[in-house]
Design a protein around this motif. Sequence first.
Motif, PDB file in Angstrom:
ATOM      1  N   ALA A  37       0.831  -1.201   0.000  1.00  0.00           N
ATOM      2  CA  ALA A  37       0.000   0.000   0.000  1.00  0.00           C
ATOM      3  C   ALA A  37       0.870   1.257   0.000  1.00  0.00           C
ATOM      4  O   ALA A  37       0.580   2.228  -0.713  1.00  0.00           O
ATOM      5  CB  ALA A  37      -0.933  -0.007   1.207  1.00  0.00           C
ATOM      6  N   MET A  38       1.943   1.252   0.788  1.00  0.00           N
ATOM      7  CA  MET A  38       2.847   2.397   0.834  1.00  0.00           C
ATOM      8  C   MET A  38       3.580   2.582  -0.496  1.00  0.00           C
ATOM      9  O   MET A  38       3.833   3.713  -0.923  1.00  0.00           O
ATOM     10  CB  MET A  38       3.861   2.212   1.960  1.00  0.00           C
ATOM     11  N   SER A  39       3.904   1.469  -1.164  1.00  0.00           N
ATOM     12  CA  SER A  39       4.535   1.540  -2.489  1.00  0.00           C
ATOM     13  C   SER A  39       3.602   2.212  -3.490  1.00  0.00           C
ATOM     14  O   SER A  39       4.014   3.079  -4.260  1.00  0.00           O
ATOM     15  CB  SER A  39       4.908   0.136  -2.969  1.00  0.00           C
ATOM     16  N   PHE A  40       2.321   1.827  -3.470  1.00  0.00           N
ATOM     17  CA  PHE A  40       1.326   2.431  -4.364  1.00  0.00           C
ATOM     18  C   PHE A  40       1.148   3.913  -4.035  1.00  0.00           C
ATOM     19  O   PHE A  40       1.017   4.747  -4.946  1.00  0.00           O
ATOM     20  CB  PHE A  40      -0.011   1.697  -4.251  1.00  0.00           C
ATOM     21  N   LEU A  41       1.129   4.238  -2.741  1.00  0.00           N
ATOM     22  CA  LEU A  41       0.985   5.625  -2.315  1.00  0.00           C
ATOM     23  C   LEU A  41       2.146   6.466  -2.834  1.00  0.00           C
ATOM     24  O   LEU A  41       1.945   7.576  -3.357  1.00  0.00           O
ATOM     25  CB  LEU A  41       0.927   5.688  -0.785  1.00  0.00           C
TER      26      LEU A  41
END
Length: 346
Positions: A37-41
């Motif tokens: 999720a942090m990578s996508f963010l």
Amino acid sequence: MDVALRYFKWPFIVTALGLALSFWLGWNSGAGGFPHAMSFLFVGFVLAILEISLSFDNAIVNANKLKDMTPEWQRRFLTWGILIAVFGMRVVFPLLIVVIAARIGPIEAIRLAATDEARYAAIINDAHVSIAAFGGAFLMMVALKFFLNEEKDVHWVPGFEAWLHRMAGVRGIEVAVVLVLILVFSNFVPATEKETFLTAAVSGLVTFLVVELIGHGLDEKQAAMSTAAKGGFGAFLYLEVLDASFSFDGVIGAFALTQNLFLIAIGLGIGAMYVRSMTIMLVERQTLTQFRYLEHGAFYSILTLAVIMFVQTLHVEVPEVVTGLLGAAFIGTALWASIKFNRAAR
């Protein structure tokens, strides 16, 4: 602060919603979980910054054209135009790239991206050589067109850019450079993919030249228009086609960061909102950019993306985080250099 809230209230709201949606998308796709999720963010944020930087000159061009338009058509461009810019070029266009590259229908592409990520990823992976070759050639032309310009008189990296400026007098040199790069890389592409690579790369080069040709044609027609036509539908149509041309490099460059259709649409959509708000601010405050080298940073990041996309055709994995950080580093350094120059000038 009041100025920022006045002009960028809606972009701020869209940014918050878009980044939250990017986080949720990463949490529920692929490996899932907090790291994903942090990578996508992060990628969504970098895509937005990249789109803003690449379209910075677009805002200036739009402002220069808008000031001659009637108030009614100004409002139409800034309302209807945002729908075309965000949903047309930032949502539909990336989808069309996948449809053409993977040779599947648009409904099938959306369905696969949403419900069968493994198969969608496999299809995109099979088509990645053509996407990367096309995008690499197109973006390389975009970058070289900026640096190999006889009228360019501001150099951020004096030695390198001055040397390129001296070569700018050779007609068609950017085309020759890209063709040489295509030939060099084609020698290292696997034999089974060489034809695909050459076809896609040359198509990217030709597409850039066609877009340039259309742009010059529009410029000539715009100059020949009556004052009334410049301020009405003719100017509106001109600006929409021009906006599409400016958006092309951002959409192509997005595939160097991620192949997720929804994430591309979110990141570029956020950026498009800021470009429209910058256009409004430039028109109403009658001011142009004060950041001398920001455009240079954007084009160095384009050049980096082009090289990375060519390297990816050799099946060399370049992490999205590395690509994003390189682009952000160029843009951030250019912004810092611009602020430093302004302080010294004062």
